[in-house]
Design an enzyme around this catalytic site. Structure first.
Site, PDB file in Angstrom:
ATOM      1  CD  GLU A 164      36.016  21.772  31.708  1.00  0.00           C
ATOM      2  OE1 GLU A 164      35.918  22.448  32.755  1.00  0.00           O
ATOM      3  OE2 GLU A 164      37.089  21.577  31.105  1.00  0.00           O
ATOM      4  CE  LYS A 188      39.966  24.731  39.184  1.00  0.00           C
ATOM      5  NZ  LYS A 188      41.245  25.414  38.926  1.00  0.00           N
ATOM      6  CB  VAL A 205      39.309  17.513  33.571  1.00  0.00           C
ATOM      7  CG1 VAL A 205      39.613  16.103  33.073  1.00  0.00           C
ATOM      8  CG2 VAL A 205      39.329  18.511  32.414  1.00  0.00           C
ATOM      9  CG  ASP A 247      49.250  23.670  41.602  1.00  0.00           C
ATOM     10  OD1 ASP A 247      48.472  22.748  41.266  1.00  0.00           O
ATOM     11  OD2 ASP A 247      48.932  24.867  41.586  1.00  0.00           O
ATOM     12  CB  SER A 266      45.633  19.086  37.790  1.00  0.00           C
ATOM     13  OG  SER A 266      44.238  18.977  37.682  1.00  0.00           O
ATOM     14  CG  ASP A 293      42.011  17.844  35.739  1.00  0.00           C
ATOM     15  OD1 ASP A 293      41.087  17.833  36.579  1.00  0.00           O
ATOM     16  OD2 ASP A 293      42.181  18.773  34.920  1.00  0.00           O
ATOM     17  CE  LYS A 350      44.693  23.701  31.991  1.00  0.00           C
ATOM     18  NZ  LYS A 350      43.875  23.830  33.198  1.00  0.00           N
TER      19      LYS A 350
HETATM   20  N1  PSU Z   1      41.097  24.570  30.312  1.00  0.00           N
HETATM   21  C1  PSU Z   1      40.509  25.764  29.979  1.00  0.00           C
HETATM   22  N2  PSU Z   1      39.758  26.373  30.907  1.00  0.00           N
HETATM   23  C2  PSU Z   1      39.560  25.832  32.136  1.00  0.00           C
HETATM   24  C3  PSU Z   1      40.163  24.562  32.479  1.00  0.00           C
HETATM   25  C4  PSU Z   1      40.923  23.991  31.530  1.00  0.00           C
HETATM   26  O1  PSU Z   1      40.674  26.262  28.875  1.00  0.00           O
HETATM   27  O2  PSU Z   1      38.838  26.429  32.909  1.00  0.00           O
HETATM   28  C5  PSU Z   1      39.869  23.933  33.815  1.00  0.00           C
HETATM   29  C6  PSU Z   1      39.493  22.459  33.625  1.00  0.00           C
HETATM   30  O3  PSU Z   1      38.218  22.265  34.223  1.00  0.00           O
HETATM   31  C7  PSU Z   1      40.548  21.682  34.377  1.00  0.00           C
HETATM   32  C8  PSU Z   1      40.926  22.663  35.452  1.00  0.00           C
HETATM   33  O4  PSU Z   1      40.075  20.469  34.900  1.00  0.00           O
HETATM   34  O5  PSU Z   1      40.962  23.916  34.740  1.00  0.00           O
HETATM   35  C9  PSU Z   1      42.229  22.316  36.127  1.00  0.00           C
HETATM   36  O6  PSU Z   1      42.357  23.053  37.306  1.00  0.00           O
HETATM   37  P1  PSU Z   1      43.465  22.655  38.410  1.00  0.00           P
HETATM   38  O7  PSU Z   1      44.788  22.934  37.758  1.00  0.00           O
HETATM   39  O8  PSU Z   1      43.187  23.570  39.582  1.00  0.00           O
HETATM   40  O9  PSU Z   1      43.255  21.210  38.744  1.00  0.00           O
HETATM   41 MN    MN Z   2      46.209  23.000  40.617  1.00  0.00          MN
END
Ligand code: PSU
Ligand code: MN
Length: 307
Positions: free
Chosen positions: A30, A91, A111, A141, A143, A145, A162
């Site tokens: 990614e 992003k 992802v 919220d 994701s 993903d 995370k």
């Molecule tokens: N884990 C990390 N750094 C990141 C991400 C995950 O250590 O930058 C990124 C990944 O690309 C993941 C995204 O898909 O954060 C998720 O963002 P959101 O919660 O906005 O969907």
């Molecule tokens: Mn999000």
């Protein structure tokens, strides 16, 4: 070069085109981690290290990003440098592709975004740090993903989700969507900066061959979901759980106070956690990203020889 009947906007390096045509092992990587996840110059070093690590396993890395109005599959070194230094990068999750393409903006794929592109190109294995999930801060919220994992059949290697997320809710959501969550060498769900231990996975898998066999069995049934392979952070890089939890709570509170939400939330939380740990969390992040690239390379090799 694009011989795979892909949409117009796709652009593959010659190396990736030929690898895919010849069923050689390819690992997708990614780019949100490069554009939004890590500060310079660590982002470029990490991008190069992950590529090198995949190659050392005998597989070919395909870093995915949007540049100059194209969806790029495979970035040669000058492109990696350009991406890692660019400002105003979007992003890019599923809803953002057309935005980046029509506005001709650079985009780092999340992802979900990386899975979408990988599937179109025919790449079955992907290495990342941690998936997005259900956030603690706001009820809605969740994701994209998780949607991508439900609908795109590929193997995603990560270090769990995370720990800035609501992990029990994230695992419940993955169960609802029918996504197998495999612990690699463990029956506990890894928690990104720490090996975890509090939450279960749905299956334990112990070798790249077993992962490949599990995924093939899952897909042979007609299942459409991804297989999420969660590898714990290497022990020597892990951080104490109480320290992480303390700083995560601080970061989370600040995000709420400052009204940070949506796409900006994950980069904010990770950045603050890094500041509050004096850079320790970033070093942990780098360690498991490389470790995941290694495992993904080995799995990709298993998959391609199994064909
Ligand atoms: N884990 C990390 N750094 C990141 C991400 C995950 O250590 O930058 C990124 C990944 O690309 C993941 C995204 O898909 O954060 C998720 O963002 P959101 O919660 O906005 O969907
Ligand atoms: Mn999000």
């Amino acid at each position: 070069m694009n011989n795979l009947n892909l949409p117009e906007n796709f652009s593959l390096t010659p190396e990736i085109s030929s690898a895919l045509e010849n069923d050689q092992p390819v690992v997708a990587l990614e780019s949100t981690v490069i554009t939004h996840g890590l500060p310079r110059p660590h982002n470029l070093e990490l991008a190069r290290d992950m590529e090198k690590t995949v190659r050392a396993q005998g597989a070919i890395p395909a870093t995915i990003a949007l540049m100059d109005g194209k969806i790029r599959v495979g970035l040669e070194d000058p492109a990696l440098v350009q991406l890692s230094e660019a400002d105003d990068v979007l992003k890019v999750s599923l809803r953002d592709f057309a935005t980046a393409l029509t506005k001709k903006q650079f985009g780092g794929t999340t992802v979900a975004g990386t899975m979408f592109v990988s599937q179109k190109a025919g790449i079955k294995v992907f290495a990342t740090g941690g998936i997005g999930g259900v956030h603690r801060e706001g009820a809605f919220d969740i994701s994209t993903d998780l949607q991508a994992l439900a609908n795109i059949p590929m193997i995603v290697v990560c270090a769990g989700a995370k720990s800035i997320l609501d992990l029990p809710a994230t695992l419940e959501y993955l169960e609802t969507l029918g996504v197998p969550v495999a612990g690699y060498g463990t029956d506990r769900f890894p928690e990104f900066f720490s090996p975890g231990g509090r939450l279960p996975v749905s299956v334990r898998l112990d070798s790249p061959a077993e992962v490949a066999q599990f995924a093939q069995t899952h897909w042979a049934l007609g299942m459409k979901s991804a297989v999420l392979v969660c590898q714990p952070i290497p022990a020597e890089a892990a951080m104490p759980l109480d320290e992480i939890e303390r700083v995560e709570e601080v970061a989370s509170r600040e995000a709420v106070e400052r009204g940070i939400h949506g796409q900006a939330l994950t980069p904010f939380l990770l950045g603050r956690v890094n500041e509050l740990t004096g850079g320790k969390s970033m070093r942990a992040n780098l360690a498991f990203l490389k470790n995941n690239a290694r495992l993904a390379g080995l799995i990709a090799r298993e998959l391609s020889s199994a064909h």
